[in-house]
Design an enzyme around this catalytic site. Structure first.
Site, short mmCIF file in Angstrom:
data_model
loop_
_atom_site.label_atom_id
_atom_site.label_comp_id
_atom_site.label_asym_id
_atom_site.label_seq_id
_atom_site.Cartn_x
_atom_site.Cartn_y
_atom_site.Cartn_z
N ARG A 105 0.88 -1.18 0.00
CA ARG A 105 0.00 0.00 0.00
C ARG A 105 0.91 1.22 0.00
O ARG A 105 1.70 1.43 0.93
CB ARG A 105 -0.91 0.00 1.23
CG ARG A 105 -1.65 1.29 1.42
CD ARG A 105 -2.78 1.20 2.42
NE ARG A 105 -3.91 0.48 1.86
CZ ARG A 105 -5.17 0.60 2.32
NH1 ARG A 105 -5.45 1.41 3.33
NH2 ARG A 105 -6.15 -0.07 1.76
N HIS A 132 -7.22 0.90 -6.54
CA HIS A 132 -7.46 0.04 -5.37
C HIS A 132 -8.11 -1.27 -5.86
O HIS A 132 -9.28 -1.55 -5.58
CB HIS A 132 -8.36 0.78 -4.38
CG HIS A 132 -8.37 0.20 -3.00
ND1 HIS A 132 -7.64 -0.91 -2.64
CD2 HIS A 132 -9.04 0.58 -1.87
CE1 HIS A 132 -7.85 -1.19 -1.36
NE2 HIS A 132 -8.69 -0.30 -0.88
N GLN A 135 -9.99 -3.83 -3.41
CA GLN A 135 -11.30 -3.33 -2.98
C GLN A 135 -12.36 -3.67 -4.02
O GLN A 135 -13.45 -4.15 -3.70
CB GLN A 135 -11.23 -1.80 -2.80
CG GLN A 135 -12.55 -1.17 -2.44
CD GLN A 135 -13.05 -1.59 -1.08
OE1 GLN A 135 -12.31 -1.50 -0.12
NE2 GLN A 135 -14.28 -2.08 -0.97
N ASP A 226 -16.94 7.24 -1.65
CA ASP A 226 -15.68 7.10 -0.91
C ASP A 226 -15.42 8.46 -0.25
O ASP A 226 -16.11 9.45 -0.55
CB ASP A 226 -14.56 6.72 -1.90
CG ASP A 226 -13.22 6.48 -1.23
OD1 ASP A 226 -13.17 6.32 0.01
OD2 ASP A 226 -12.19 6.47 -1.96
N CYS A 266 -16.39 1.93 0.37
CA CYS A 266 -15.22 1.09 0.65
C CYS A 266 -14.78 1.17 2.11
O CYS A 266 -14.12 0.27 2.61
CB CYS A 266 -14.08 1.47 -0.27
SG CYS A 266 -13.59 3.19 -0.16
N ARG A 294 -13.90 -8.46 1.37
CA ARG A 294 -12.47 -8.21 1.14
C ARG A 294 -11.67 -9.49 1.41
O ARG A 294 -10.76 -9.85 0.66
CB ARG A 294 -11.95 -7.08 2.06
CG ARG A 294 -12.56 -5.71 1.83
CD ARG A 294 -12.18 -5.15 0.47
NE ARG A 294 -10.74 -5.15 0.26
CZ ARG A 294 -9.89 -4.21 0.70
NH1 ARG A 294 -10.36 -3.15 1.33
NH2 ARG A 294 -8.60 -4.28 0.45
N1 NVA Z 1 -9.68 6.83 -1.49
C1 NVA Z 1 -9.38 6.39 -0.16
C2 NVA Z 1 -9.65 4.93 -0.03
C3 NVA Z 1 -9.45 4.38 1.34
C4 NVA Z 1 -9.69 2.90 1.42
C5 NVA Z 1 -7.93 6.68 0.16
O1 NVA Z 1 -7.07 6.50 -0.73
O2 NVA Z 1 -7.64 7.12 1.27
N1 CP Z 2 -11.32 -0.02 2.20
C1 CP Z 2 -10.07 -0.13 2.65
O1 CP Z 2 -9.11 -0.36 1.90
O2 CP Z 2 -9.96 0.03 4.00
P1 CP Z 2 -8.62 0.16 4.83
O3 CP Z 2 -7.99 1.49 4.45
O4 CP Z 2 -9.05 0.10 6.25
O5 CP Z 2 -7.70 -0.97 4.45
#
Ligand code: NVA
Ligand code: CP
Length: 308
Positions: A105, A132, A135, A226, A266, A294
């Protein structure tokens, strides 16, 4: 277990790394795993290298691996040398020699590509600024569970043209779901992703990019949102609220959707910003089912990428 042979050894950096058939096979496998129709074992080691916070992705990957009989190593960048500036190319070649599979990540998609280039083991995008994909596999599983198939469905995403929006756009084009994205004109998706989605799209499916939330929601079966400020954009959070306010999923907006519409997010959610408490806790919300999925979707992914 029916192995998805073509996926063995591959990376998942974008949802567009999968074709229609591979997505179908992954979802079938995920459903079999969820319902314990099969309980395969896999004594492999997954590394988690997360430069951003995570609850669902971290825990669902970990539990999936433990349930399969494998191990997980949390490679927290704050206590590994890559966080102190060791080159990605060096880290990747070393981790390749210890681990069987690596989920990352991070911010830049290029960093994922560098990891994937230097490591022979499968590298999974566990969220980047651009996409993502994990997801979206869970989202597709949830939609399939709710509607039986993707045929004739329209998914409307409201909010920021961000990583989740990008992967939804691509996934819709590949899987055959009409996708409408309603974003402020200032926060539209990356034009390169829109172009890619157009090129992948089934001829009879629609891709709509608009600034009109009401028109976008009209008669849609899946309403998705989101956060308005993603990780790394925290400084913009306050300034974004008035810009995104018209894109909030609330009961009034939801009335425009199909009467059987489901609501997805999400997570994590900011109640009374992108979604009201009434809607996220309401009868059309499927967010907990989505979060659970997930784990099942990623278990299917791990098994398919690994030579088990
Ligand atoms: N768009 C959000 C998704 C979190 C799961 C982010 O990147 O923070
Ligand atoms: N939706 C998602 O990726 O959640 P987290 O940021 O908690 O992993």
């Amino acid at each position: 277990m029916e192995a998805i042979n073509d996926l063995q050894g591959r990376d998942l950096l974008s949802i567009a790394d999968l074709n229609h058939q591979e997505i179908d096979q992954l979802l079938t496998l995920a459903a079999q795993l969820k319902h314990k129709e099969i309980e395969p074992r896999c004594s492999k080691v997954l590394g988690l290298l997360f430069y951003k916070a995570s609850t669902r992705t971290r825990v669902s990957f970990s539990v999936a691996m433990y349930q399969l009989g494998g191990q997980v190593i949390d490679l927290n960048p704050s206590v590994t040398q890559v966080g102190r500036g060791e080159p990605i190319a060096d880290t990747a070649r070393v981790l390749d020699r210890y681990l069987d599979i690596l989920a990352i990540r991070t911010f830049k998609q290029e960093d994922l590509e560098t990891f994937a280039h230097y490591a022979n083991i499968p590298v999974i995008n566990a969220l980047s600024d651009l996409e993502h994909p994990c997801q979206i596999l869970a989202d597709l599983l949830t939609i399939q569970e709710c509607f039986g198939s993707f045929s004739g469905l329209t998914l409307t995403y409201l909010g920021d043209g961000n990583n989740v929006a990008h992967s939804l756009l691509l996934a819709g084009a590949i899987a055959g779901i009409n996708v409408r994205l309603a974003t402020p004109a200032t926060h539209q998706p990356d034009p390169a992703i829109v172009k890619q989605a157009q090129s992948l799209k089934h001829s009879n499916r629609e891709i709509t990019i608009t600034s009109d939330p009401l028109a976008a929601v009209k008669d849609a079966q899946v309403i998705y949102t989101d956060v308005w400020a993603s990780m790394g954009q925290e400084a913009e959070s306050e300034a974004r609220i008035p810009i995104f306010a018209p894109y909030q999923i609330n009961a009034e907006l939801l009335k425009q959707a199909d009467s059987e519409a489901i609501v997805l997010h999400c997570l994590p959610a900011h109640r009374e910003e992108e979604i009201t408490t009434e809607v996220i806790e309401g009868k059309q919300s499927r967010v907990w089912q989505q979060a659970e999925n997930r784990m099942h979707a990623q278990k299917a992914l791990i098994l398919s990428l690994l030579d088990t």
